[in-house]
Design a protein around this motif. Structure first.
Motif, PDB file in Angstrom:
ATOM      1  N   PHE A 528      31.606  39.862  30.029  1.00 18.07           N
ATOM      2  CA  PHE A 528      32.394  38.917  29.236  1.00 18.07           C
ATOM      3  C   PHE A 528      33.171  38.290  30.064  1.00 18.07           C
ATOM      4  N   GLU A 529      33.882  38.883  31.080  1.00 18.51           N
ATOM      5  CA  GLU A 529      34.800  38.480  32.220  1.00 18.51           C
ATOM      6  C   GLU A 529      33.860  37.527  33.160  1.00 18.51           C
ATOM      7  N   LYS A 530      32.760  38.087  33.531  1.00 14.52           N
ATOM      8  CA  LYS A 530      31.744  36.999  34.430  1.00 14.52           C
ATOM      9  C   LYS A 530      31.305  35.751  33.758  1.00 14.52           C
ATOM     10  N   LYS A 531      31.170  36.022  32.503  1.00 15.41           N
ATOM     11  CA  LYS A 531      30.609  34.568  31.797  1.00 15.41           C
ATOM     12  C   LYS A 531      31.942  33.631  31.872  1.00 15.41           C
ATOM     13  N   ILE A 532      33.176  34.136  31.765  1.00 15.93           N
ATOM     14  CA  ILE A 532      34.327  33.191  31.874  1.00 15.93           C
ATOM     15  C   ILE A 532      34.405  32.545  33.378  1.00 15.93           C
ATOM     16  N   TYR A 533      34.171  33.781  34.477  1.00 14.14           N
ATOM     17  CA  TYR A 533      34.176  33.232  35.780  1.00 14.14           C
ATOM     18  C   TYR A 533      33.012  32.182  35.949  1.00 14.14           C
ATOM     19  N   ARG A 534      31.997  32.362  35.441  1.00 15.36           N
ATOM     20  CA  ARG A 534      30.750  31.344  35.427  1.00 15.36           C
ATOM     21  C   ARG A 534      31.372  30.056  34.820  1.00 15.36           C
ATOM     22  N   THR A 535      31.853  30.064  33.933  1.00 15.18           N
ATOM     23  CA  THR A 535      32.416  28.779  33.145  1.00 15.18           C
ATOM     24  C   THR A 535      33.279  27.993  34.090  1.00 15.18           C
ATOM     25  N   LEU A 536      34.250  28.914  34.774  1.00 10.42           N
ATOM     26  CA  LEU A 536      35.197  28.285  35.721  1.00 10.42           C
ATOM     27  C   LEU A 536      34.329  27.679  37.037  1.00 10.42           C
ATOM     28  N   VAL A 537      33.523  28.191  37.323  1.00  6.39           N
ATOM     29  CA  VAL A 537      32.661  27.897  38.593  1.00  6.39           C
ATOM     30  C   VAL A 537      31.819  26.641  38.151  1.00  6.39           C
ATOM     31  N   PHE A 538      31.221  26.511  37.149  1.00  8.74           N
ATOM     32  CA  PHE A 538      30.538  25.297  36.712  1.00  8.74           C
ATOM     33  C   PHE A 538      31.371  24.262  36.303  1.00  8.74           C
ATOM     34  N   SER A 539      32.497  24.573  35.877  1.00  6.34           N
ATOM     35  CA  SER A 539      33.353  23.372  35.397  1.00  6.34           C
ATOM     36  C   SER A 539      34.059  23.010  36.597  1.00  6.34           C
ATOM     37  N   LYS A 540      34.044  23.611  37.962  1.00 10.58           N
ATOM     38  CA  LYS A 540      34.638  23.362  39.175  1.00 10.58           C
ATOM     39  C   LYS A 540      36.096  23.666  39.048  1.00 10.58           C
ATOM     40  N   LYS A 541      36.710  24.238  38.128  1.00 12.44           N
ATOM     41  CA  LYS A 541      38.091  24.707  38.332  1.00 12.44           C
ATOM     42  C   LYS A 541      38.224  25.862  39.326  1.00 12.44           C
ATOM     43  N   LEU A 542      37.140  26.812  39.380  1.00 14.04           N
ATOM     44  CA  LEU A 542      37.277  27.589  40.457  1.00 14.04           C
ATOM     45  C   LEU A 542      36.242  27.118  41.421  1.00 14.04           C
ATOM     46  N   THR A 543      36.631  26.654  42.774  1.00 14.38           N
ATOM     47  CA  THR A 543      35.705  25.904  43.777  1.00 14.38           C
ATOM     48  C   THR A 543      35.357  26.943  44.449  1.00 14.38           C
ATOM     49  N   GLY A 544      34.087  26.247  45.080  1.00 12.87           N
ATOM     50  CA  GLY A 544      33.300  26.763  46.177  1.00 12.87           C
ATOM     51  C   GLY A 544      34.209  27.421  47.379  1.00 12.87           C
ATOM     52  N   ARG A 545      35.126  26.400  47.747  1.00 17.36           N
ATOM     53  CA  ARG A 545      35.789  26.810  48.938  1.00 17.36           C
ATOM     54  C   ARG A 545      36.818  27.869  48.696  1.00 17.36           C
ATOM     55  N   GLU A 546      37.295  28.193  47.308  1.00 16.41           N
ATOM     56  CA  GLU A 546      38.129  29.370  47.024  1.00 16.41           C
ATOM     57  C   GLU A 546      37.201  30.496  47.108  1.00 16.41           C
ATOM     58  N   ILE A 547      35.974  30.457  46.785  1.00 14.97           N
ATOM     59  CA  ILE A 547      35.090  31.732  46.476  1.00 14.97           C
ATOM     60  C   ILE A 547      34.777  31.934  48.131  1.00 14.97           C
ATOM     61  N   CYS A 548      34.653  30.918  48.876  1.00 14.98           N
ATOM     62  CA  CYS A 548      34.343  31.427  50.449  1.00 14.98           C
ATOM     63  C   CYS A 548      35.511  32.136  50.919  1.00 14.98           C
ATOM     64  N   LEU A 549      36.678  31.685  50.538  1.00 13.16           N
ATOM     65  CA  LEU A 549      37.756  32.189  51.323  1.00 13.16           C
ATOM     66  C   LEU A 549      38.089  33.693  50.734  1.00 13.16           C
ATOM     67  N   LEU A 550      37.606  33.690  49.473  1.00  8.92           N
ATOM     68  CA  LEU A 550      37.759  35.189  49.007  1.00  8.92           C
ATOM     69  C   LEU A 550      36.865  36.164  49.970  1.00  8.92           C
ATOM     70  N   LEU A 551      35.685  35.791  50.392  1.00  7.49           N
ATOM     71  CA  LEU A 551      34.977  36.504  51.204  1.00  7.49           C
ATOM     72  C   LEU A 551      35.547  37.010  52.523  1.00  7.49           C
ATOM     73  N   PHE A 552      36.647  36.209  52.917  1.00 11.20           N
ATOM     74  CA  PHE A 552      37.454  36.707  54.103  1.00 11.20           C
ATOM     75  C   PHE A 552      38.428  37.631  53.491  1.00 11.20           C
ATOM     76  N   ASP A 553      39.371  37.095  52.550  1.00  7.96           N
ATOM     77  CA  ASP A 553      40.031  38.127  51.825  1.00  7.96           C
ATOM     78  C   ASP A 553      39.942  39.542  51.472  1.00  7.96           C
ATOM     79  N   GLN A 554      38.619  39.757  51.151  1.00  2.00           N
ATOM     80  CA  GLN A 554      38.018  40.932  50.774  1.00  2.00           C
ATOM     81  C   GLN A 554      37.289  41.524  51.595  1.00  2.00           C
ATOM     82  N   ASP A 555      37.281  40.966  52.928  1.00  2.00           N
ATOM     83  CA  ASP A 555      36.644  41.644  54.136  1.00  2.00           C
ATOM     84  C   ASP A 555      35.006  41.774  54.051  1.00  2.00           C
TER      85      ASP A 555
END
Length: 948
Positions: A528-555
């Motif tokens: 269910f959590e992942k469904k919510i994150y999917r909604t955020l991604v496709f509504s562009k409230k969670l941006t591709g830039r933020e997700i790419c930066l998370l790849l660095f934040d989490q090594d």
């Protein structure tokens, strides 16, 4: 002597001839004298003699054999390591003292990051309740041991039916006359369960055997345990061995891994002779399992002298252990490694060719060949497949970006929960579809969760699928709220899970409890959590830039200041960044688990049936599962949507598509419905049956073709007609069953009637049993890549159908031959003439070397002539087609065969290109250094169109 003196004194006492005080004085004097005599004559004091009570015989474990490739390159071996072991020592004392000591040891190990490795079959489930993690006969055997019964037949019915809690209580507290472990209530449930695990294993195992609590521990842990040994009787630090796998990611599915034996394995392996104990390590999967009897070795024996406290005083080895034999595989290590990288690179190229920066799914639902993957699906995949760990967002050490993203999630979840509460109100009549696309998905998830096997509060098996209200709900004519209320009245809901007891409740009251139950289920539900994150991604409230930066934040990616700052500033787009990382294979198709994300590749020696390479993509590191399972790693593998644990060449089945057409040609020859002179005219639509199948070239036509040309052009019509002729009865009437029976006969002839022979677990083949006409072009079959590989090997060598093998030989440590293997013959096909073989092989030659097929543009510069056949297997209009290529080379004198399969690989040309690169490496050493080092990047997918 003392016995004689005492006997005389007894007689004197009984005759009352001497005063009693003189008797005792005399006895004392005699005893002193006896001690003196014993010391002088025998040289050993009585007190010292009493200390040597018994000799104990123990087994010495043998070193497991190594595994090598065909060229002697080491793949699996043993490495010295320290283990913490415990034995049931007489010095342990009372139950309370044993429990306290075990608890201390467990906490000490946990402090240094080690969990106890012993098996126990009671766990604490997600609801905090005790539960069994096994069932059936395994569970009965466990209960038999727990209740200390000699056999299952001696168990009482209440013992057989005992719950996990009841077994736990029995072991914890015992019953009258049987105290069992007496684990104090001062321990938490978790700690009590851990203590019980150790005590249980000590109970059911021979007390002379060591139980390994933690293996492969570091030196810091060893030092800490040694410092406390004085307070932990029966505990030792032992130097043992642990299993290590070289090149693990390339060989994990072939080699498998080792682990502690379980009760089922123990019973099976000891069926003829008792060799194994509860503390032994055995092969769990792969070659480690299948070659267990060769690898295990022979245990030695030693005699241990113990004093009356159980302390070891002396050890003598009476029988030396014999190391296990070394197993040599037919696999070529370098070819396996190179092929894995080629497979991964080609899948990445296909994926990159269909990723689009727009919200564009291309032909999805209309034309499978033109499906696109929006970049937002890639961003979402990083979250959905746990490349980015969303659970870490809520941790104390989360970065500012992680905290910011988590807050977006919390805000969105609150809004969704509010909407769900409104839509699930008792008087709500809003249907799923009327709730809007977003909320429709969440409402459907609520229902699927309640009716899932894990939750099971909605009893799906009891629902009347013809019920009007059920049909209304399915047709979006009834709200979920109204349907659930109706389900309660029909007894389709398991009310016991709502905790209602025996009290009377109205339907509306029960519904409110059900709704609350459903909402609580969603609070910590990962999906269910992942469904919510999917909604955020496709509504562009969670941006591709933020997700790419998370790849660095989490090594996930190595920090790159230039990329990080450019992403932050917007001078580097998220689309360009992520596609570059995929091209460089820093983010892999296996991590994303989009389509395509997997593949298989099998290379055989066409003359011998030896398997030279058997590649699965994606793979995993079996070092994390050997010796003891790293449960965090294993859990991630289980959750991975790319299913890396599956051995795809042997377990993942696919239909053959047009790669079946060479076999179908032989079936036509064998049944004499076609011959080498037969020519059939392609009429586009095969109207002999209804519904009428079409040739892929329709509305165009291939014209009139012979068998070689039909294979070359992959003409469906030619093979429809061949199957039609095979399906006629004596009166000329078409009967599907007749054709299917004959096709089945030739499929079995070429090896599809059984597993391929490789020495690891393999799925059973499924030859089509429906629609002879479409079966003729490869529909409805389900075969593994290894089974298809056996078939193409048979085509290459003109009729020798091998049981393929992974095993080359077995040797002792000093290189004495134990077993030299060669592939056995499954079937020798002698039914066909040289002219018929020439015609089929000529057709396969033309597939690769004719400009009409376009593959000559890929294979023309190889320097070796290749014959082959492409195949495209349609899945549905919403998923890309499967891509297949089979082939062999050199055409003039076949040396190897190759089978390439890319599920959802779009076009068979993609599989053919991959095959070309493997053959280029094998024959010419193309890109050898880069492929063996993994120093490669993805190029471009082929734009060649192959119609089959």
């Amino acid at each position: 002597m003392l016995d004689v003196l005492l006997d005389k004194l007894k007689k004197l006492f009984s005759s009352r001839m001497i005063p009693i005080n003189l008797i005792f004085m005399g006895m004392f004097a005699v005893l002193i004298y006896q001690v003196f005599v014993m010391q002088i004559v025998e040289g050993t004091a009585i007190a010292e003699k009493q200390e040597y009570l018994n000799n104990d015989s123990r087994q010495i474990k043998a070193t497991r054999g190594n595994i090598y490739d065909r060229n002697g390159k080491l793949l699996a071996y043993n490495e010295p390591s320290y283990s913490i072991v415990i034995r049931n020592s007489g010095l342990m004392g009372t139950n309370a003292e044993k429990n306290a000591m075990i608890h201390k040891l467990i906490k000490l190990l946990e402090k240094y990051g080690y969990d106890i490795e012993l098996n126990f079959n009671i766990i604490i489930n997600e609801n905090g309740e005790l539960a069994f993690d096994i069932s059936g006969d395994q569970l009965l055997r466990f209960k038999k041991n727990a209740f200390c019964k000699p056999s299952i037949s001696k168990m009482e019915e209440e013992e057989k039916n005992a719950t996990a809690q009841e077994v736990f209580d029995f072991l914890k507290n015992g019953v009258s006359g049987s105290p069992m472990f007496r684990i104090s209530d001062e321990y938490s449930l978790e700690d009590a369960l851990k203590i019980m695990t150790v005590r249980y294993q000590m109970l059911i195992n021979d007390p002379s055997y060591d139980l390994t609590l933690a293996s492969n521990v570091d030196k810091e842990t060893v030092a800490a345990v040694k410092e406390n040994l004085a307070d932990m009787p029966g505990v030792e630090v032992k130097l043992e061995t642990s299993r290590v796998y070289n090149d693990s990611v390339y060989f994990a599915h072939i080699l498998g891994y080792t682990g502690l034996i379980n009760s089922t394995e123990l019973e099976k392996l000891n069926e003829n002779e008792k060799i194994y104990e509860e503390t032994d390590v055995v092969g769990k999967t792969g070659i480690e399992k299948e070659m267990e009897s060769y690898l295990v070795g022979t245990k030695g024996e030693s005699t241990i002298t113990l004093n009356d406290s159980g302390k070891e005083l002396d050890t003598k080895v009476t029988k030396q252990p014999v190391s296990g034999n070394d197993v040599y595989l037919t696999i070529d290590r370098d070819l396996q490694v190179a092929s894995y990288h080629i497979l991964e690179k080609n899948i990445a190229e296909i994926l990159l060719s269909v990723i689009t920066p727009e919200m564009d799914y291309g032909g999805k639902g209309v034309n499978a060949a033109k499906i696109k993957v929006p970049i937002y699906e890639v961003y979402n995949a990083l979250l959905y497949n746990n490349v980015v760990d969303i659970a870490h967002f809520r941790e104390e050490d989360a970065t500012d970006l992680e905290k910011s993203v988590y807050q977006k999630f919390l805000d969105k979840r609150e809004g969704i929960f509010n909407s769900l509460n409104d839509l699930l109100k008792i008087d709500s009549t809003v249907t799923n579809s009327a709730a809007g696309a977003e909320m429709e998905e969440y409402l459907q998830y609520v229902y699927s969760k309640l009716s899932s096997s894990q939750v099971g509060i909605i009893l799906s098996s009891k629902i009347n699928k013809e019920d009007t209200q059920y049909l209304n709900y399915k047709d979006n004519k009834l709200s979920l709220s109204k349907f659930l209320q109706y389900a309660i009245t029909q007894n389709w809901v398991d009310l016991s899970k709502l905790g209602v007891g025996t009290e009377y409740y109205r339907t509306d009251e029960l519904y409110e409890k059900l709704k609350d139950y459903a909402m609580n289920l969603l609070v910590d539900d990962k999906e269910f959590e992942k469904k919510i994150y999917r909604t955020l991604v496709f509504s562009k409230k969670l941006t591709g830039r933020e997700i790419c930066l998370l790849l660095f934040d989490q090594d996930v990616l190595e920090y790159n200041e230039n990329d990080y700052s450019r992403l932050n500033s917007g001078s580097l787009s998220a689309y360009d960044f992520i596609t570059t990382k995929i091209r460089n294979l820093e983010i892999t198709p296996g991590q994303l688990a989009l389509e395509p994300c997997s593949g298989s590749l099998v290379v055989t020696d066409a003359k011998s049936g030896d398997v030279l390479a058997m590649v699965t993509y994606p793979s995993y590191d079996n070092n994390y599962l050997a010796n003891k399972i790293d449960w965090n790693y294993y859990s991630k593998l289980l959750e991975d949507k790319a299913t890396p644990l599956i051995n795809r060449p042997t377990m993942s089945k696919t239909t053959t598509g047009s790669t079946f057409k060479p076999l179908m040609t032989f079936a036509g020859f064998g049944e004499k419905v076609i011959n080498t002179s037969t020519r059939i005219t392609d009429r586009g639509i095969f109207e002999e049956i209804v519904p009428s199948p079409k040739c892929w070239k329709y509305p165009s036509s291939h014209g009139t073709l012979d068998a070689s040309q039909a294979i070359q052009h992959s003409c469906n019509y030619f093979f429809y007609e061949t199957a039609n002729r095979m399906s006629k009865d004596d009166k000329g009437v078409y009967k599907d069953a007749i054709g299917l029976e004959k096709i089945n006969k030739y499929a079995q002839m070429f090896g599809f009637g059984d597993v391929s022979g490789v020495e690891v677990e393999e799925s059973k083949p499924e030859i089509s049993n429906t629609d002879a006409i479409r079966t003729a072009i490869g529909y409805y079959h389900n075969f593994t890549p290894t089974q298809i590989s056996r078939y193409v090997t048979t085509l290459a060598n003109r009729g020798t159908c091998f049981n393929l093998t992974l095993l080359d030989k077995v040797e002792t440590k000093d290189h004495k031959m134990v077993y030299e293997n060669q592939a056995s013959i499954y079937n020798k096909i002698t039914e066909f003439t040289d002219e018929q073989w020439n015609m089929v092989q000529r057709g396969m030659y033309l597939v690769v070397n004719s400009s009409a097929s376009s593959l000559d543009r890929i294979y023309g510069n190889l320097g070796v002539t290749v014959a082959g056949k492409t195949g495209t297997a349609q899945v549905s209009k919403t998923k890309p087609n499967h891509a297949l290529f089979i082939g062999y080379a050199p055409y003039e004198n076949p040396e190897i065969s190759i089978t390439c399969i890319i599920p959802n690989g779009y076009s068979s040309a993609n599989a053919a290109k991959m095959g070309r690169e493997v053959l280029g490496y094998y024959f010419n050493g193309e890109n050898k250094e880069a492929l063996l080092n993994g120093d490669i990047t993805a190029g471009s997918a082929t734009n060649i169109k192959v119609s089959d």
